[in-house]
Design a protein around this motif. Structure first.
Motif, PDB file in Angstrom:
ATOM      1  N   ASN A 188       0.850  -1.192   0.000  1.00 17.03           N
ATOM      2  CA  ASN A 188       0.000   0.000   0.000  1.00 17.03           C
ATOM      3  C   ASN A 188       0.883   1.239   0.000  1.00 17.03           C
ATOM      4  OD1 ASN A 188      -1.757   2.096   0.488  1.00 17.03           O
ATOM      5  ND2 ASN A 188      -2.148   1.539   2.615  1.00 17.03           N
ATOM      6  N   SER A 189       0.842   1.969  -1.099  1.00 18.57           N
ATOM      7  CA  SER A 189       1.645   3.195  -1.189  1.00 18.57           C
ATOM      8  C   SER A 189       0.762   4.388  -1.538  1.00 18.57           C
ATOM      9  CB  SER A 189       2.741   3.044  -2.244  1.00 18.57           C
ATOM     10  OG  SER A 189       2.169   2.754  -3.502  1.00 18.57           O
ATOM     11  N   VAL A 190      -0.540   4.283  -1.249  1.00 22.88           N
ATOM     12  CA  VAL A 190      -1.470   5.351  -1.591  1.00 22.88           C
ATOM     13  C   VAL A 190      -1.078   6.656  -0.911  1.00 22.88           C
ATOM     14  CG1 VAL A 190      -3.076   4.768   0.283  1.00 22.88           C
ATOM     15  CG2 VAL A 190      -3.921   5.946  -1.749  1.00 22.88           C
ATOM     16  N   GLN A 191      -1.210   7.766  -1.639  1.00 26.63           N
ATOM     17  CA  GLN A 191      -0.835   9.074  -1.119  1.00 26.63           C
ATOM     18  C   GLN A 191      -2.052   9.995  -1.109  1.00 26.63           C
ATOM     19  OE1 GLN A 191       2.406   9.973  -0.149  1.00 26.63           O
ATOM     20  NE2 GLN A 191       2.975   7.825  -0.456  1.00 26.63           N
ATOM     21  N   VAL A 192      -2.030  10.974  -0.228  1.00 26.13           N
ATOM     22  CA  VAL A 192      -3.129  11.932  -0.161  1.00 26.13           C
ATOM     23  C   VAL A 192      -3.138  12.816  -1.412  1.00 26.13           C
ATOM     24  CG1 VAL A 192      -1.815  13.721   1.069  1.00 26.13           C
ATOM     25  CG2 VAL A 192      -4.299  13.641   1.290  1.00 26.13           C
ATOM     26  N   ILE A 193      -4.325  13.121  -1.918  1.00 23.72           N
ATOM     27  CA  ILE A 193      -4.485  14.054  -3.035  1.00 23.72           C
ATOM     28  C   ILE A 193      -4.873  15.400  -2.432  1.00 23.72           C
ATOM     29  CG2 ILE A 193      -5.801  14.557  -5.133  1.00 23.72           C
ATOM     30  CD1 ILE A 193      -6.291  11.481  -5.302  1.00 23.72           C
ATOM     31  N   GLU A 194      -3.912  16.314  -2.371  1.00 22.02           N
ATOM     32  CA  GLU A 194      -4.136  17.559  -1.639  1.00 22.02           C
ATOM     33  C   GLU A 194      -5.219  18.422  -2.291  1.00 22.02           C
ATOM     34  OE1 GLU A 194      -0.651  19.603  -0.066  1.00 22.02           O
ATOM     35  OE2 GLU A 194       0.575  17.878  -0.675  1.00 22.02           O
ATOM     36  N   ASP A 195      -5.188  18.524  -3.608  1.00 25.12           N
ATOM     37  CA  ASP A 195      -6.204  19.318  -4.307  1.00 25.12           C
ATOM     38  C   ASP A 195      -7.326  18.373  -4.751  1.00 25.12           C
ATOM     39  OD1 ASP A 195      -7.578  21.331  -5.577  1.00 25.12           O
ATOM     40  OD2 ASP A 195      -6.371  21.221  -7.412  1.00 25.12           O
ATOM     41  N   TYR A 196      -8.058  17.881  -3.779  1.00 27.68           N
ATOM     42  CA  TYR A 196      -9.027  16.830  -4.072  1.00 27.68           C
ATOM     43  C   TYR A 196     -10.409  17.359  -4.469  1.00 27.68           C
ATOM     44  CZ  TYR A 196     -11.292  17.808   0.396  1.00 27.68           C
ATOM     45  OH  TYR A 196     -11.957  18.421   1.428  1.00 27.68           O
ATOM     46  N   LYS A 197     -10.632  18.661  -4.385  1.00 31.21           N
ATOM     47  CA  LYS A 197     -11.992  19.183  -4.544  1.00 31.21           C
ATOM     48  C   LYS A 197     -12.469  19.277  -5.996  1.00 31.21           C
ATOM     49  CE  LYS A 197     -12.021  21.694  -0.162  1.00 31.21           C
ATOM     50  NZ  LYS A 197     -12.174  22.995   0.522  1.00 31.21           N
ATOM     51  N   SER A 198     -11.534  19.255  -6.939  1.00 26.25           N
ATOM     52  CA  SER A 198     -11.961  19.309  -8.340  1.00 26.25           C
ATOM     53  C   SER A 198     -12.513  17.948  -8.766  1.00 26.25           C
ATOM     54  CB  SER A 198     -10.776  19.702  -9.230  1.00 26.25           C
ATOM     55  OG  SER A 198      -9.738  18.763  -9.118  1.00 26.25           O
ATOM     56  N   ASP A 199     -13.633  17.969  -9.460  1.00 30.78           N
ATOM     57  CA  ASP A 199     -14.278  16.744  -9.955  1.00 30.78           C
ATOM     58  C   ASP A 199     -14.570  15.729  -8.849  1.00 30.78           C
ATOM     59  OD1 ASP A 199     -14.175  17.726 -12.565  1.00 30.78           O
ATOM     60  OD2 ASP A 199     -12.168  16.900 -12.877  1.00 30.78           O
ATOM     61  N   SER A 200     -14.907  16.234  -7.657  1.00 28.86           N
ATOM     62  CA  SER A 200     -15.176  15.288  -6.578  1.00 28.86           C
ATOM     63  C   SER A 200     -16.426  15.638  -5.780  1.00 28.86           C
ATOM     64  CB  SER A 200     -13.969  15.228  -5.621  1.00 28.86           C
ATOM     65  OG  SER A 200     -13.766  16.498  -5.004  1.00 28.86           O
ATOM     66  N   ASN A 201     -17.275  16.487  -6.351  1.00 23.94           N
ATOM     67  CA  ASN A 201     -18.545  16.793  -5.687  1.00 23.94           C
ATOM     68  C   ASN A 201     -19.573  15.759  -6.132  1.00 23.94           C
ATOM     69  OD1 ASN A 201     -20.991  17.777  -4.758  1.00 23.94           O
ATOM     70  ND2 ASN A 201     -20.548  19.909  -5.299  1.00 23.94           N
ATOM     71  N   TRP A 202     -19.991  14.893  -5.240  1.00 22.36           N
ATOM     72  CA  TRP A 202     -20.871  13.781  -5.598  1.00 22.36           C
ATOM     73  C   TRP A 202     -22.185  14.264  -6.233  1.00 22.36           C
ATOM     74  CZ3 TRP A 202     -25.838  13.336  -3.820  1.00 22.36           C
ATOM     75  CH2 TRP A 202     -26.193  14.134  -2.735  1.00 22.36           C
ATOM     76  N   LEU A 203     -22.601  15.489  -5.841  1.00 17.70           N
ATOM     77  CA  LEU A 203     -23.893  15.986  -6.311  1.00 17.70           C
ATOM     78  C   LEU A 203     -23.911  16.158  -7.841  1.00 17.70           C
ATOM     79  CD1 LEU A 203     -26.587  16.714  -5.038  1.00 17.70           C
ATOM     80  CD2 LEU A 203     -25.786  19.082  -4.839  1.00 17.70           C
ATOM     81  N   ASN A 204     -22.708  16.395  -8.424  1.00 18.83           N
ATOM     82  CA  ASN A 204     -22.624  16.561  -9.883  1.00 18.83           C
ATOM     83  C   ASN A 204     -22.826  15.234 -10.632  1.00 18.83           C
ATOM     84  OD1 ASN A 204     -22.025  19.261  -9.511  1.00 18.83           O
ATOM     85  ND2 ASN A 204     -19.803  18.926  -9.541  1.00 18.83           N
ATOM     86  N   PHE A 205     -22.787  14.135  -9.918  1.00 22.90           N
ATOM     87  CA  PHE A 205     -22.849  12.824 -10.576  1.00 22.90           C
ATOM     88  C   PHE A 205     -24.100  12.047 -10.190  1.00 22.90           C
ATOM     89  CE2 PHE A 205     -18.453  14.086  -9.755  1.00 22.90           C
ATOM     90  CZ  PHE A 205     -17.951  14.129 -11.049  1.00 22.90           C
ATOM     91  N   ALA A 206     -24.975  12.720  -9.409  1.00 21.91           N
ATOM     92  CA  ALA A 206     -26.183  12.025  -8.965  1.00 21.91           C
ATOM     93  C   ALA A 206     -27.308  12.204  -9.963  1.00 21.91           C
ATOM     94  CB  ALA A 206     -26.601  12.554  -7.599  1.00 21.91           C
TER      95      ALA A 206
END
Length: 506
Positions: free
Chosen positions: A488-506
């Motif tokens: 497991n080498s997963v890293q945090v995505i600091e600028d995570y807010k782009s394309d990650s608002n669930w409401l846009n995909f509901a």
């Protein structure tokens, strides 16, 4: 030899009397004159509580006989903390701060004249003392502290800021840490310790802020401004360096953590069994449910493991021993004891259910109060990583890559090695990432615990309990290794807010 045995018997007899008297006082102040559940949710400790408890003079148990104490040592201090933590974790921590973080280092390294005055006031006036190391900008990085001092002839002038010192504003004495000002804004690499008597002129410590700490409400914490003049006689004299003295002090304190954990875990166990006996769901008591049995068995195993830790520390953590080099063991004991405290409180809270989710219920209060133990005196993540660093250093030196090959000959794990061979007989990456270092430290620490439980079983402790504890530790090791072996080498995505608002995909 006969005289030595006779003296030991007298000390133990006197201590038994003190311990019994302490238990009676705690029964009085926590159950008769007031209710501990009500006291624990208020900031501070009512004066009558500390007055009654300190009337027993509990700290005299570890003060040398030449200063009017009983002359006991680690076993007595562990027993005192255990008795206190059964009733109040905050009281037990108060005991630990006084004994492990103040009295023991002063007894070991204090100058004769200063030490005599400190001991006299502890015995005759029930004074209290604490330790200040942590600074706002330097927590775990204590060696970079900026509190500094200058030699002004007859005294040392010490300046700086300290925070998160337990008993802020309460203690009569403080053990202060600082680095020597060598001029040109430079500070010495080594650390020095000073006894500060806040009742004396020019030694007063200003509390700039009291913290609204989460849990442990009865103990005050805050930010302290240090600008004091310390007489030279109040500087501690280390056998080697100040850094080594600090390691000796911290490792001895970490080896004493099982004392605070012991009574606490036993109380969680007693409360859990009583609740499950009395609570009926679906027409049968909770004790009849298999999942409840598993939770209680795990809680009982933690009780057994902590018992083994207490016995182990009693034999190793005496003031006559230099503990500066026992990082692997001390870090294992502290981190696992405190992990078990939090797990024990979570178990009780889960079993009790909704009514336990009240601050004035022992389940909810204990969950909040035990949590900071995993953080102070070294965050457990950091300590687990340091365990691994120590192990990998020894493995490189011995040119070993197989974990079992190391464990079977390491003095802290030798007895346990065959019981865990099937789990740890594999090669490890000596250059693993930090997240894996933490997990490896968790594994090694638990193998150290298996070793201590095995040693406890040879002394006559209930074999049913020790066998269950070993099985519990094996299960924990298995679970941790499953995560350890998963890449497991997963890293945090600091600028995570782009394309990650669930409401846009509901």
């Amino acid at each position: 030899m006969f005289k030595a045995a006779e003296v030991k018997e007298k000390v133990e007899s006197a201590f038994d009397g003190l311990l019994n008297e302490l238990k009676e006082k705690m029964k009085s102040v926590y159950h008769q004159r007031s209710k501990v559940d009500d006291l624990a949710i208020k900031r501070g400790m009512p004066p009558f509580v500390m007055r009654e408890i300190m009337s027993v003079n509990p700290f005299s148990a570890i003060i040398p006989k030449e200063y009017g104490g009983l002359g006991g040592d680690v076993k007595e201090s562990i027993a005192l903390m255990s008795a206190a933590s059964y009733e109040s974790l905050a009281l037990s921590l108060t005991f630990g701060i006084n004994m492990a973080l103040f009295l023991q280092p002063v007894i070991k390294a204090g100058q004769k004249e200063s030490k005599a005055e400190v001991m006299k006031r502890f015995v005759e006036k029930s004074n209290m003392g604490g330790l200040m190391i942590t600074e706002p900008d330097f927590g775990s990085d204590a060696l970079s502290m900026r509190t500094h001092y200058k030699d002004n002839g007859s005294h040392y002038n010490l300046k700086g800021t300290k925070h998160w010192a337990g008993l802020t504003g309460w203690a009569d004495y403080w053990l202060l840490t600082g680095r020597k000002d060598t001029g040109d804004g430079q500070l010495a690499r080594d650390i020095d310790f000073f006894v500060c008597d806040v009742t004396q002129p020019n030694q007063h410590i200003v509390v700039e802020e009291y913290f609204e700490n989460l849990g442990l409400y009865q103990i005050p914490y805050g930010r302290n401004k240090i600008d004091v003049e310390i007489p030279k006689v109040q500087k501690l004299e280390p056998e080697q360096s100040g850094v080594k003295m600090m390691l000796d002090l911290l490792h001895r304190s970490r080896m004493s953590f099982p004392g605070m954990a012991m009574g606490f875990i036993q109380r969680m166990l007693d409360e859990a069994i009583k609740h499950c006996q009395q609570r009926f769901v679906g027409g049968k008591s909770l004790l009849k449910y298999d999942q409840v049995q598993q939770r209680l068995a795990e809680l009982q195993s933690r009780f057994t493991i902590c018992s083994a830790m207490c016995v182990n520390s009693s034999g190793k953590a005496g003031l006559q021993n230099d503990l500066s080099g026992i990082g692997i063991e001390a870090n294992s004991v502290k981190s696992i004891a405190t992990d078990m405290m939090q797990a024990a409180s979570q178990t009780l809270l889960q079993l009790v259910g909704a009514k336990g989710y009240r601050l004035n219920h022992i389940a909810g209060r204990s969950t909040v109060d035990s949590r900071p133990f995993q953080i102070f005196e070294g965050s457990n993540d950091m300590l687990y990583s340091q365990i691994s660093e120590g192990v990998l250093k020894l493995m490189r030196k011995a040119k070993l890559e197989n974990l079992f090959e190391f464990i079977k000959d390491f003095h802290l794990t030798k007895k346990a090695s065959e019981l865990v061979k099937d789990l740890i007989n594999f090669k490890i990456d000596l250059n693993m990432p930090q997240r894996k270092m933490v997990e490896l430290g968790q594994v090694v620490g638990r193998i150290v615990c298996v070793d201590q439980v095995l040693e406890l079983s040879t002394k006559g402790f209930d074999n049913n309990l020790t066998n269950s504890a070993i099985e519990y530790l094996r299960q924990e090791i298995t679970g941790i290794l499953s995560s350890f072996k998963y890449a497991n080498s997963v890293q945090v995505i600091e600028d995570y807010k782009s394309d990650s608002n669930w409401l846009n995909f509901a």
